[in-house]
Enzyme design. Structure first.
Site, PDB file in Angstrom:
ATOM      1  N   ASP A  44     -48.171 -25.098  26.812  1.00  0.00           N
ATOM      2  CA  ASP A  44     -47.722 -23.991  26.208  1.00  0.00           C
ATOM      3  C   ASP A  44     -48.084 -22.706  26.868  1.00  0.00           C
ATOM      4  OD1 ASP A  44     -47.257 -21.772  24.079  1.00  0.00           O
ATOM      5  OD2 ASP A  44     -46.361 -23.625  22.925  1.00  0.00           O
ATOM      6  N   ARG A  46     -49.320 -20.098  25.169  1.00  0.00           N
ATOM      7  CA  ARG A  46     -50.351 -19.925  23.996  1.00  0.00           C
ATOM      8  C   ARG A  46     -51.491 -20.854  24.285  1.00  0.00           C
ATOM      9  NH1 ARG A  46     -48.419 -19.896  17.971  1.00  0.00           N
ATOM     10  NH2 ARG A  46     -46.465 -20.462  18.279  1.00  0.00           N
ATOM     11  N   TYR A 152     -29.358 -15.829  20.181  1.00  0.00           N
ATOM     12  CA  TYR A 152     -30.218 -17.117  20.031  1.00  0.00           C
ATOM     13  C   TYR A 152     -29.055 -18.025  20.023  1.00  0.00           C
ATOM     14  CZ  TYR A 152     -32.864 -20.789  17.423  1.00  0.00           C
ATOM     15  OH  TYR A 152     -33.342 -21.812  17.323  1.00  0.00           O
TER      16      TYR A 152
HETATM   17  P1  NAD Z   1     -41.973 -21.651  17.977  1.00  0.00           P
HETATM   18  O1  NAD Z   1     -41.826 -20.346  18.320  1.00  0.00           O
HETATM   19  O2  NAD Z   1     -42.887 -22.006  16.774  1.00  0.00           O
HETATM   20  O3  NAD Z   1     -42.843 -22.522  19.138  1.00  0.00           O
HETATM   21  C1  NAD Z   1     -42.300 -22.099  20.525  1.00  0.00           C
HETATM   22  C2  NAD Z   1     -43.257 -22.267  21.412  1.00  0.00           C
HETATM   23  O4  NAD Z   1     -42.890 -22.113  22.713  1.00  0.00           O
HETATM   24  C3  NAD Z   1     -44.426 -21.387  21.139  1.00  0.00           C
HETATM   25  O5  NAD Z   1     -45.513 -21.891  20.850  1.00  0.00           O
HETATM   26  C4  NAD Z   1     -44.516 -20.366  22.397  1.00  0.00           C
HETATM   27  O6  NAD Z   1     -45.759 -19.965  22.694  1.00  0.00           O
HETATM   28  C5  NAD Z   1     -44.090 -21.329  23.478  1.00  0.00           C
HETATM   29  N1  NAD Z   1     -43.457 -20.774  24.764  1.00  0.00           N
HETATM   30  C6  NAD Z   1     -42.695 -19.553  24.635  1.00  0.00           C
HETATM   31  N2  NAD Z   1     -42.315 -19.096  25.980  1.00  0.00           N
HETATM   32  C7  NAD Z   1     -42.910 -20.123  26.622  1.00  0.00           C
HETATM   33  C8  NAD Z   1     -42.890 -20.255  27.968  1.00  0.00           C
HETATM   34  N3  NAD Z   1     -42.377 -19.319  29.012  1.00  0.00           N
HETATM   35  N4  NAD Z   1     -43.285 -21.257  28.677  1.00  0.00           N
HETATM   36  C9  NAD Z   1     -44.051 -22.197  27.867  1.00  0.00           C
HETATM   37  N5  NAD Z   1     -44.249 -22.086  26.418  1.00  0.00           N
HETATM   38  C10 NAD Z   1     -43.771 -20.880  25.607  1.00  0.00           C
HETATM   39  O7  NAD Z   1     -40.445 -22.386  17.975  1.00  0.00           O
HETATM   40  P2  NAD Z   1     -40.199 -23.847  17.049  1.00  0.00           P
HETATM   41  O8  NAD Z   1     -39.893 -23.409  15.865  1.00  0.00           O
HETATM   42  O9  NAD Z   1     -41.290 -24.968  17.149  1.00  0.00           O
HETATM   43  O10 NAD Z   1     -38.785 -24.310  17.905  1.00  0.00           O
HETATM   44  C11 NAD Z   1     -39.014 -25.277  18.942  1.00  0.00           C
HETATM   45  C12 NAD Z   1     -37.447 -25.446  19.485  1.00  0.00           C
HETATM   46  O11 NAD Z   1     -36.662 -26.057  18.235  1.00  0.00           O
HETATM   47  C13 NAD Z   1     -36.803 -24.043  19.882  1.00  0.00           C
HETATM   48  O12 NAD Z   1     -35.892 -24.533  20.905  1.00  0.00           O
HETATM   49  C14 NAD Z   1     -36.101 -23.634  18.508  1.00  0.00           C
HETATM   50  O13 NAD Z   1     -34.873 -23.047  19.086  1.00  0.00           O
HETATM   51  C15 NAD Z   1     -35.526 -25.030  18.020  1.00  0.00           C
HETATM   52  N6  NAD Z   1     -35.425 -24.678  16.553  1.00  0.00           N
HETATM   53  C16 NAD Z   1     -36.300 -24.506  15.722  1.00  0.00           C
HETATM   54  C17 NAD Z   1     -35.990 -24.664  14.613  1.00  0.00           C
HETATM   55  C18 NAD Z   1     -36.888 -24.374  13.418  1.00  0.00           C
HETATM   56  O14 NAD Z   1     -36.540 -23.972  12.170  1.00  0.00           O
HETATM   57  N7  NAD Z   1     -38.469 -24.208  13.748  1.00  0.00           N
HETATM   58  C19 NAD Z   1     -34.512 -24.734  13.980  1.00  0.00           C
HETATM   59  C20 NAD Z   1     -33.563 -24.979  14.994  1.00  0.00           C
HETATM   60  C21 NAD Z   1     -33.972 -24.997  16.262  1.00  0.00           C
HETATM   61  C1  AKB Z   2     -33.927 -19.772  13.118  1.00  0.00           C
HETATM   62  O1  AKB Z   2     -33.856 -19.286  11.894  1.00  0.00           O
HETATM   63  O2  AKB Z   2     -33.974 -18.977  14.060  1.00  0.00           O
HETATM   64  C2  AKB Z   2     -34.240 -21.252  13.075  1.00  0.00           C
HETATM   65  C3  AKB Z   2     -32.978 -21.891  13.375  1.00  0.00           C
HETATM   66  C4  AKB Z   2     -32.257 -22.425  12.180  1.00  0.00           C
HETATM   67  O3  AKB Z   2     -32.397 -22.098  14.507  1.00  0.00           O
HETATM   68  N1  AKB Z   2     -35.077 -21.507  12.214  1.00  0.00           N
END
Ligand code: NAD
Ligand code: AKB
Length: 320
Positions: A44, A46, A152
């Site tokens: 990450d 972070r 997005y």
């Molecule tokens: P999040 O924001 O909690 O985690 C993303 C992580 O990526 C963070 O820890 C951030 O530090 C890291 N990151 C950002 N830029 C970076 C870089 N340049 N290099 C390395 N790491 C980097 O997101 P999440 O909710 O865990 O989502 C993960 C994936 O799932 C994403 O592609 C998101 O679009 C997808 N997604 C999530 C949800 C949801 O509800 N959480 C729903 C649909 C899709």
């Molecule tokens: C968001 O709300 O952006 C995410 C997703 C549905 O992709 N939880």
């Protein structure tokens, strides 16, 4: 057990990018259970999440630095990548060029390296955010009108076609799910429109009240994290010939509105109170479908959800 032995024999070495995020923490822990801690490298921008510490290797990595990513893949003998780094819907609207750049370039970097190094598999999540105001609101099908209205959603839809392209043109075994809004208690959500459904449980436990940024009847597709993690691993372990969708699979378990989640919480905490103060996220939520048809995932690789709203509420309130 059979699956675990098969996997161990194949000596896969996995890199999780974005491992400190909402999904990354739980997915990394689940993968480490299957493949062994040392075979799953968390990475990450972070710092390492507290829950990951001591469970396996961690590297600090910017997925946008393709050269460094390539070096790590070679140095660590990586065979599979799970790419989770992204900017989500609400944060994306604050800086659209940055969201587009990170969400698409990170995927292209990973797909190129997967092609060059002949990685066995790549996982990259899409989202229900690919759908827009012209998509069907109820039981939104796998293939339908898709005209996303957020940066997005645009980046996710473009990404789906890059996955499809790299699969058909270069044979990269890249797999994807269109996750609904995900609800979890182990790690915090990162700037999405559906984050209220996590915050509401935290504030119900802490303050017994919550002010919601979406209106009471705003119904959206949602999923509890244990289902999402299982779906991800089941998709990745399915035989390649079962995967007929190489863009991204619709995936569903439940849909609910702020009013419905409130009623579910009140079954456990009867004095819990909600008020509403809609903000710019309302418009994003209004553009998405209310429910998703995931028949294809159920048919192709046997997807079955386990958690409904009330079962999730009991588990969330017990574990927070
Ligand atoms: P999040 O924001 O909690 O985690 C993303 C992580 O990526 C963070 O820890 C951030 O530090 C890291 N990151 C950002 N830029 C970076 C870089 N340049 N290099 C390395 N790491 C980097 O997101 P999440 O909710 O865990 O989502 C993960 C994936 O799932 C994403 O592609 C998101 O679009 C997808 N997604 C999530 C949800 C949801 O509800 N959480 C729903 C649909 C899709
Ligand atoms: C968001 O709300 O952006 C995410 C997703 C549905 O992709 N939880």
């Amino acid at each position: 057990m059979f699956v675990v032995q098969q996997v161990a024999m194949k000596k896969e070495k996995i890199l999780v990018i974005g491992a400190s995020g909402q999904i990354g923490v739980e997915l990394t822990l689940a993968l480490r259970k299957i493949y062994g801690g040392s075979n799953v490298v968390a990475s990450d921008l972070r710092e390492e999440n507290e829950l990951l510490k001591g469970t396996g290797p961690y590297v600090s990595l910017d997925v946008m630095n393709k050269e460094m990513l390539h070096v790590q893949v070679i140095r660590q003998n990586i065979t599979q990548i799970y790419l989770l780094a992204a900017i989500l819907s609400a944060t994306g609207e604050k800086n659209p060029p940055l969201a587009w750049h990170l969400n698409t370039q990170s995927l292209l970097n990973v797909l190129d390296i997967a092609k060059e190094e002949k990685l066995t598999k790549v996982y990259w999540p899409s989202s229900i955010a690919v759908f827009g105001p012209t998509s069907p609101k109820e039981n939104c099908p796998q293939q339908t009108i898709i005209e996303p209205s957020t940066v997005y959603g645009i980046s996710k839809y473009a990404g789906e076609f890059w996955c499809n392209y790299y699969h058909h043109r270069y044979g990269v075994d890249v797999r994807s799910l269109r996750y609904p809004g995900l609800i979890s208690y182990k790690s915090s959500p990162g700037g999405g429109t559906t984050d209220y459904a996590v915050e509401i449980y935290l504030e119900a436990k802490e303050k017994n009240k919550y002010t919601c940024y979406l209106e009471a009847p705003t119904r959206l597709p949602m999923m509890y994290m244990p289902d999402a993690i299982r779906a991800t691993i089941e998709l990745m372990e399915a035989p390649a010939q079962n995967i007929s969708v190489r863009t991204s699979y619709n995936l569903a378990s439940m849909s609910f509105s702020p009013a419905e989640i409130t009623a579910s919480i009140q079954k456990q905490l009867p004095s819990f109170e909600i008020s509403y103060k809609p903000d710019s996220r309302q418009q994003i939520a209004n553009s998405w479908p209310q429910s998703i048809d995931d028949t294809k995932a159920r048919k192709d690789w046997g997807w079955k959800h386990e958690f409904d709203l009330d079962k999730m509420t009991v588990d969330m309130l017990q574990n927070i």
